[in-house]
Each structure stands twice: as C-alpha cells, then as structure tokens.
Design an enzyme around this catalytic site. Structure first.
Site, PDB file in Angstrom:
ATOM      1  N   TRP B 315       0.828  -1.202   0.000  1.00  0.00           N
ATOM      2  CA  TRP B 315       0.000   0.000   0.000  1.00  0.00           C
ATOM      3  C   TRP B 315       0.868   1.260   0.000  1.00  0.00           C
ATOM      4  CZ3 TRP B 315      -0.602   4.243   3.184  1.00  0.00           C
ATOM      5  CH2 TRP B 315      -1.743   5.024   2.943  1.00  0.00           C
ATOM      6  N   HIS B 316       2.019   1.195   0.661  1.00  0.00           N
ATOM      7  CA  HIS B 316       2.855   2.383   0.794  1.00  0.00           C
ATOM      8  C   HIS B 316       3.548   2.781  -0.491  1.00  0.00           C
ATOM      9  CE1 HIS B 316       2.185   1.781   5.056  1.00  0.00           C
ATOM     10  NE2 HIS B 316       2.519   3.055   5.199  1.00  0.00           N
ATOM     11  N   GLY B 317       3.583   1.882  -1.455  1.00  0.00           N
ATOM     12  CA  GLY B 317       4.208   2.277  -2.709  1.00  0.00           C
ATOM     13  C   GLY B 317       4.467   1.082  -3.592  1.00  0.00           C
TER      14      GLY B 317
END
Lengths: 498, 470
Positions: B315-317
């Site tokens: 989700w963070h990247g």
C-alpha cells in the site's frame, strides 16, 4: 461541555480568529513586491490563465508559487526567517554548512586525483576534438534568463544566477564560499573543447586558457579539506590536456596574495584585485610589461552583501557586510555594447557601472552578462582579443586594456552567433578562455562553449549561408555513443549534487 | 494544494469557513464542502478529479444496490463491483508499471511499461469507499441515499489526499448532524496550527538534514549514516502526524470528529504496539477488512498476518522495498506473537524501548531506499560491515549536528507525550485558574506557531533548489 468552558473558548476563538483574519487580509490585500532586492531576483509572476495551463496543472502550481513568492514585505520576512533559523542550533568556531556537503577530496598527492563517480575518464585517444553540438543540459532555459536580464536599464545590470554545480556552501566567520566537488571527466571535456577551437582557428591565432581558482582553495580550514577537491589538481589536469592552447598560471599569483582581498567574502566571485593579479599572469605569458596596480584609482564602498546571502539565507552573511573595492583603469578606452543576439549596437558605456546602487558590487563590472561588448583602446599593437567568459571574466576585462588594441567579450551563455565565424570576421588575433574552475567542470557551461563553435543558438545570426554549410561540412558526425557515455558518468542532476 | 502552503492557510481555508458557516442549513453546508473539496483536489489534479467523481458515483450506486438486495446473495455483486472499481483503479494507476516490470522480469517478456501519474490521494479515498461498501454489506451502516452526502464523505478535503482513512461508520451520525460549537471550532483550529508547526517547523528542518545525508551515494561516515536515518525517523513522524493533526483539526472545526491517527508511536515497546500507535486508521482498515475476514486469530493466523503485512507494505508504494518493509514488520510481529512479546513485557522497560526504536529506525531505512543496492551500501555504512571503508565520524556530521541541535532537541521532546501530560496537569484538578492558564498557554502557543510557520514558509520559497539551477 459546560457553558462556562464554552464561554472561555469563545475568547480563545475571538483571539485566534482575529489574528488569522488580520494576517489573511494583510497577505491578500497589501501590495505585493515584484522583485527581491536581498536575493537580487525577479519574483514569480502572476500566471496567465488558459484552458491548457489549467488542465495541465501549471496554472494552479504557478498561482501557488506566486502567492508564496510575492508575500507583502517579503524581504523583511525573509530576514526574520534567516534570524529564526539561527535558533536551530549553535555554530562552533563560527562555522555553518549549507546544502548537501559530501566528502569529495581524494588522495592529497599532486596530480593523481581519482576520477569522480568511480569511472575512468575517456582517454585522449578516444576523443577527437570534434565534439558534436550538444543541447545544454539541465532544466534552465538560458534564453529565458536572458529575457529577464535585459529588461532593466543598462545602468541597473542584473545579476547572473549561480552558474555551476557545487558541493554546498560554508560560512566561516564573515567569509562564505562554495565547496568544490570537481569532476575530471568534465575537466577533460573542457580541455578538449578548447583544443577544438584551436584546431578550427588555425595556427595564426593564439588561444589561451585561464582557469581561475576560487576562495575555497585558499580559505578552507584544514580539518574540512576532504569536503573540497583540490582546485590546483583540477586546473593542472585541464592544462595537461590542452593541445596547442597556452595555459595561464593565474593560480600561483593568486596564491601569493591570499592575505589581500582577492576574493569577495559574501559573494561567490573573486574581487577585482584578484582579477588584476590574474591579469599579471596573462601579461607575463604575453611577454608584456605589467601595468602596476598603483596606476589604478582605488575606490571603495562599504556595506556590500553579495550573492551568497541569497543562496544560503544565512543571517550572519547579511550581518557582516564587506567593503567592496574597485579599481579604475587610468588608460583611455571606449566600450561599445551590442545586443547579444543580433549584435545590433546599443551605444557606448563604461566597463564599471559606478552609478548602480551599493548592494550591486560585483554587478558593476561590464554591466550585464547578457551583453556583447567591444572595447577599443589607444594601444596600436594590432592585437585583437576575444574573451570567452562567464561572470568571473567581468572583473578581468579592465585589466586587459594595456595589452590589446581591441577586446571583444563573449559571454558563453548568451552569445547568439557562430563564434568561429565571428572571430574570423573581426580579425581576432588572440583568444582567451577565462573560466572559474567550477564552470570549467560544469557540463552545461562547457556545452555552451562548445555549441558556440556551431552557433547560432537558435537566434538570428549574421553568419552567411556559405559559412554555415562550410561549417557543417567540416564537422564530422558527433561520436554519439561516446558522448552519452561521457555524460552519464558526469553531472548528475543538480538536485542530487546540491 | 497541500495544507502547509500560504495560499491554503490564508486564502483557501478562510474562504471555505466563511462560506461554510454562512450556509445555515445542512444541504448548503454540504454543497460548500463538496465544491471546495473538488476545487482543492483539482488544484493538483485538474483531470483526475473526474476519476474521483466517477468512482464515487459508482460506489454510490453499489451502496444502493447492496442495500436493496440486503441479505441476499446478489448483494455480493455490489461488493464485487466496488472492489473491482477501486482495486482496479489502484492496480492500473498505482501498480500498473510495477506489475508489468515484475511480470517482465519473471517471464523474460518485454511488455511495454506505462508509467502513469498517480492521482493524488487515490490510496486513501478508494479505501474509504471500500470501507463504506463493506459496512453496508455487513449491515453495519445504512446505505447513503443522498449522492451529495456520499460525495461529501469521500471528497472532504480535510483527509482526501493524505488521510486519515475515515471509516464511514465513525462519522455516519455527523454526516446528518454536525457537532458545531465554539469550543470544537477553537480546539480544532488549535489542533490545525499545532499540526502546521509539526510540519513546517520540525519536519522540514530535520527533513533537510536527512535529505542531505540520505541522498548521498555513500554516507560520509557511520555516524552520518545513523544521524541521517534518525533525522528521517523524526521527519516522517512529524510530517505525517502533522498532516493528520491538520486534517483532524479542520474536521473538528467543521463539526466532524475523526479518530486519532497517531498516538506517540516512538514510545511503543514492541512492533505490535508501534502499529497500534502509528497510522492507526490504516492498521484498523487492514484489521477490519482484510485480517478478520481472512479468519483473524482463529484460522491460520500466521498466514493472515503475512498477507496483511505484505499488503500494508504494498500500500505504501509500488516498489519492492515497501513490500520488504511491510514483511519486515510482519516477521517482527509474528516473532512477538510467538514468544518475544512476553519477553519484552518482562524485561526492564528501557530495553524494550531500545528494541522498538532500533527496529523502527532500521525499518525506515528499508522504507527510504527504493533502490535496494543503495540500501545495501547504506546499511553496510551504518553497521560498518567489512568492505565499507567509511570512517566512524566526520567533521560535517559534527558541525551539522551542532548547527541544528536545538531543533533536533525539540523534535525528540515532542515525540514524547508532553502535551497530553500538560493537559492532564492543568485540567485534572478542575481549578478554574489552572484551566485558564492552560487555555491561555494553548492560545499563545498556537499563535506563536502560526507566526513562526508563516515566516518560515515565506523563507522556503527562497529555495536554493529552485534557483540553484542555471
């Protein structure tokens, strides 16, 4: 929430909202500045609204920038901001570093500096002097900056923006300077471009190279030596790679006068006195008798704060202004200014603009960078010099007057013609490339010098069609792979360096 | 637009609140909020605002569909459609290039890789949308019949682009009836200003130091490597939690109560506790909508944990280092579940604090370096592994530390729960004087922070990065 507390919060609300409304109204309705005097630059303009600029997001982005950049009382708030930043910490020994400083210095032994970025520079045999024309790297639009720079009156010349990659800036007491990263591959490129000029100009024309060291070389305390590369090594490296171009040893003469004010303390340039000493080295190379400094009329201005304040926003620089000395050449001469692109004459002027305000110290020399200049002296030795320079060259021109009949000054970033054709047309006998070592290690600037051999840089030109064809024929196709390789190993994007 | 810009603080926000409070009834308020939110979003994404409206429209109908077929199997269709839209958009815009690259390198094929610009905030608003749809399906909330209200829930500019992820059920009541009061407005404003200060005064300063070190090809020394990653540790907390504070503060001013998103994560004593204190709304989302549906603690718990932490990382990247970072925490949490957690509780507190700080800081180095080979270089400098011939300490690191010592000290102090302690000290006695002192102090602090932040923001446009270029 009980009613008593609610009432207390009512007072809190009144106070907070009053402050906010006051600040909002001030920031929205007070007159906005258009340029910043402390930073010496035009501020962001109000963007033009078009459907396209809105849809690609540039309108809102520029509007945001305009709003923040042209805040009322900007210069004063900026000073407050510099003062506030002093509370971030303490300065031991009065030292503060700005920007991203890296360890760059390699083996201290003479001559054998390892190449930067871990790659070998291409060997001389691999590279012919016939570099192809390159698009100047980086995002800056040189022509855009010209437009900005030519707007004000001639007596109010614009500063140039900082022209080169550096390794951060250090403030030590009242003196600040840029740390030198250095780049051998670029040094080689610089030498090769100069060699290429020599080849194109032929035997009859003398080509000289003066690479100027900067303040960091002489004033950086030993304990920080590893954060700045040896400029001497880099200059020598360039000189070793020159073929047919005569090097001028400005370094030695500057090194023997470091206890005098040869560099500005608040500006990234040298002082005129330093440039004068460098001209001694040139005169000696030419075999001319040196004009003594005592011939000049020395003048001074107090309270000068140079470019490094704008670059660092360091309050200590603002609070320690320096005395700016300049020297008036006693010999008679005439200075004619031309538009850099069309070479249309703009009339006569002076090499030193004393009428400009005291803040503008270094900008006094030869007016704007974005001018082409011809100096005519009373010397009748038939020698016509063409100087290729960035802003460091500006302070040198007055000291060259005794040695030449005519001096043509080309700023490498702005000149809009084919320089070879131009020099042949004007009957140039001597060519001097004077660049500070940062510039001689910065790809974009070397590209500019190189491109001038091919000029024009997209502007109107006086060059005839025949000469253009001739030039094209003379130049073989650029060795593309080779170039790409060279550039990959060299300047990373500026953001990364700084 | 971001919150820490002068045009937002001094033009957009005041205008919004003027129109918002001039609107007497709820519908007008909602219209004002939606219009300002769309303008806000379109400020950065003039085109992708259509994507936002489109996906919101889709989930509005999905919600109605699910509610119509509530309890029937067909309701699942609505959930599937919503997941397809939201995850599909994420997959295309955020992960498209990453998936194709990975696919290419696994199969040896050379499919064209399209790098799309990531629409701002898509990771946040698509999760909010999903939480709404699932909650309607579960019968936890009623489907929203008014498109205006639903659009307002998704697009509210307070949390639209950088969270927190506000689950529908937490503000369902306030969508119908705002909790607007003088004290809420004042406290919200103070909260907003505190967040602004965290971002502008602290995060930007320590962030500058971190950048200076982390962006180097090789850190100058072992001390520099540690110093750099510690500054990043501070930067990311103050940046992100400052942003959350501003969102929560503005929400409160407008009559919404958002749940807290940070709760002093660096005082945690285990990775599990850290994640209960760090980006709480994301953790809750994954717990509520991934972990528990998978079976939670009851069924193949460890597999569930691996999946959740893999997804948290992703989700963070769209990059392997984020997945690595997520899995790193997954592994720590599994180990803590197995035995370490009990050990950490028994040993003297200081050791469990050191353990968590060490784990978190190391985690941030995984998080920072998208290029794994650079991560290797950095870690070997940090631990001075053989082959990394960096020095122990260098002069610049010493000087930079001294040049910034006070701002670093402030940053460290505010990682501790000072403000709640002060509040408790002044308010628990119910003495009117203590309360007045507290209110006065709060107000004075908020104004000071506003003034300092504004001055620093003006100075920021004198950004050497902008015009150190030619």
């Amino acid at each position: 929430m009980n009613r008593k507390l609610e009432r207390k919060y009512f007072y809190v609300l009144i106070v907070l909202v009053t402050v906010l409304v006051f600040l909002s109204l001030s920031i929205i309705f007070l007159p906005r500045p258009e340029r910043s005097e402390t930073e010496n630059r035009p501020l962001a303009p109000f963007p033009k609204f078009t459907t396209e600029s809105y849809l690609n997001g540039s309108f809102t982005r520029d509007l945001t920038l305009w709003f923040a950049d042209t805040v009322p009382f900007r210069d004063n708030i900026l000073k407050l901001s510099s003062r506030l930043k002093e509370f971030e910490g303490i300065r031991q020994d009065n030292i503060k570093f700005h920007g991203n400083v890296q360890i760059v210095a390699t083996e201290p032994e003479q001559g054998e500096t390892a190449p930067q970025n871990g790659t070998e520079p291409p060997s001389v045999a691999d590279l012919t002097p016939e570099y192809g024309r390159n698009e100047p790297g980086g995002e800056g639009d040189p022509l855009g900056s010209v437009t900005a720079a030519t707007e004000p009156a001639e007596t109010e010349p614009e500063t140039d923006s900082l022209e080169f990659d550096n390794n951060g800036i250090v403030t030590i007491g009242d003196r600040s300077f840029m740390l030198f990263g250095g780049n051998r591959v670029q040094g080689k490129y610089y030498a090769d471009v100069l060699n290429a000029y020599k080849v194109q100009l032929g035997e009859g024309i003398n080509v000289y190279s003066m690479v100027v060291p900067t303040a960091v070389e002489f004033y950086l305390p030993d304990q920080y030596a590893e954060y700045s590369n040896s400029e001497l090594n880099q200059i020598n490296y360039i000189y070793e790679n020159l073929v047919g171009v005569t090097p001028i040893d400005a370094y030695s003469v500057l090194a023997s006068h470091t206890d005098e004010d040869i560099y500005l303390k608040t500006d990234h340039h040298w002082a005129q006195l330093g440039a004068y000493y460098a001209s001694i080295a040139f005169a000696e190379t030419l075999g001319e008798p040196v004009q003594p400094i005592s011939d000049y009329e020395k003048k001074s201005r107090e309270g000068y704060v140079g470019s490094l304040y704008g670059y660092t926003n360091d309050i200590k620089i603002l609070e320690s202004p320096e005395r700016f000395d300049y020297y008036i050449q006693p010999l008679p001469y005439k200075t004619e200014f031309f538009k850099y692109d069309t070479l249309a004459s703009e009339g006569y002027g002076s090499l030193i603009y004393e009428t400009s305000t005291s803040e503008k110290g270094y900008q006094m020399f030869i007016g704007s960078d974005a001018k082409h200049i011809k100096v005519t002296t009373e010397n009748k030795n038939g020698k016509r010099l063409c100087v290729f320079k960035e802003s460091f060259g500006n302070a040198l021109i007055p000291s060259l007057i005794p040695y030449f009949e005519e001096i043509y000054v080309i700023d490498i970033r702005f000149f809009g013609m084919n320089a070879i054709d131009y020099m042949k047309q004007e009957g140039i006998t001597d060519v001097l490339f004077v660049n500070n070592i940062f510039a001689a290690n910065t790809q974009m600037l070397i590209d500019y010098i190189n491109n001038l051999r091919y000029g024009p840089v997209g502007l109107t030109t006086a060059a005839t069609e025949e000469t253009e064809t001739e030039t094209t024929l003379e130049q073989p196709e650029p060795p593309l792979e080779l170039l790409e390789e060279t550039f990959e190993t060299t300047a990373p994007p500026i953001e990364e360096i700084y | 637009m971001v919150f820490s810009e002068l045009i937002f603080i001094y033009a957009f926000l005041p205008l919004f609140f003027i129109f918002y409070f001039l609107s007497r009834n709820l519908t007008y308020k909602n219209i004002v909020l939606v219009i300002f939110s769309l303008v806000f979003y379109a400020w950065g994404e003039p085109v992708w605002v259509l994507l936002l409206v489109g996906s919101t429209l889709a989930d509005y109908f999905n919600g109605l569909f699910i509610s119509k077929h509530f309890g029937k199997k067909t309701a699942k269709l609505g959930v599937a459609a919503s997941l397809a839209v939201n995850l599909g958009l994420l997959a295309i815009f955020k992960y498209g290039a990453f998936f194709t690259q990975t696919f290419n390198s696994v199969t040896g094929l050379a499919l064209p890789v399209h790098e799309l610009d990531l629409p701002i905030g898509i990771s946040f608003y698509s999760f909010q949308s999903i939480s709404y749809i699932v909650d309607v399906y579960r019968g936890k909330v009623k489907a929203q019949r008014s498109f205006l209200k639903f659009m307002m829930y998704i697009s509210m500019f307070f949390q639209l682009v950088a969270g927190p992820i506000v689950c529908y059920d937490t503000i369902e009541r306030q969508i119908e009836r705002r909790d607007i009061s003088i004290s809420n407005f004042s406290q919200g404003l103070i909260r907003f200003l505190i967040g602004l200060g965290k971002k502008v005064i602290i995060a930007n300063s320590v962030g500058g130091i971190a950048d200076g070190i982390l962006s180097n090809a090789v850190p100058q020394s072992t001390a520099a490597a540690w110093f750099g990653i510690l500054m990043f540790t501070l930067q990311i907390y103050f940046d992100f939690s400052g942003y959350s504070d501003m969102a929560i503060g503005m929400g409160r001013m407008a009559g919404f109560t958002f749940l807290e998103n940070f709760n002093y994560p660096y005082i945690a004593r285990s990775a599990r506790e850290f994640w209960r204190r760090w980006h709480i709304s994301l953790g809750s989302f994954f717990r509520e909508y991934v972990y528990i549906p998978l079976g939670g603690n009851r069924k193949h718990q460890y597999l569930n944990l691996v999946i959740v932490w893999f997804l948290t990382g992703l989700w963070h990247g769209a990059s392997w280092n984020f997945i690595l970072w997520g899995c790193y925490f997954g592994v720590l949490i599994i180990i803590e579940n197995l035995f370490l957690g009990k050990v950490l509780e028994k040993i003297p507190k200081i050791f469990s604090h050191i353990y968590l700080l060490f784990a978190a800081v190391l985690g941030w180095s995984l998080f920072y370096f998208t290029d794994l080979s650079r991560l290797g270089v950095y870690l070997s400098a940090m631990f001075n592994f053989g082959g990394s011939n960096v020095k122990l300490i260098d002069e610049i690191t010493k000087t930079t530390f001294l040049n910034n010592i006070f701002v670093i000290a402030i940053a460290v102090i505010f990682c501790l729960p000072i403000i709640p302690k002060l509040k408790e000290f002044f308010t628990h006695k119910k003495s009117a004087i203590a309360q007045n002192i507290y209110l006065f102090g709060q107000t004075a602090a908020a104004i000071t922070v506003l003034v300092i932040s504004s001055i620093l923001l003006v100075g920021d446009t004198n950004n050497p990065f902008l015009y150190f270029r030619f």
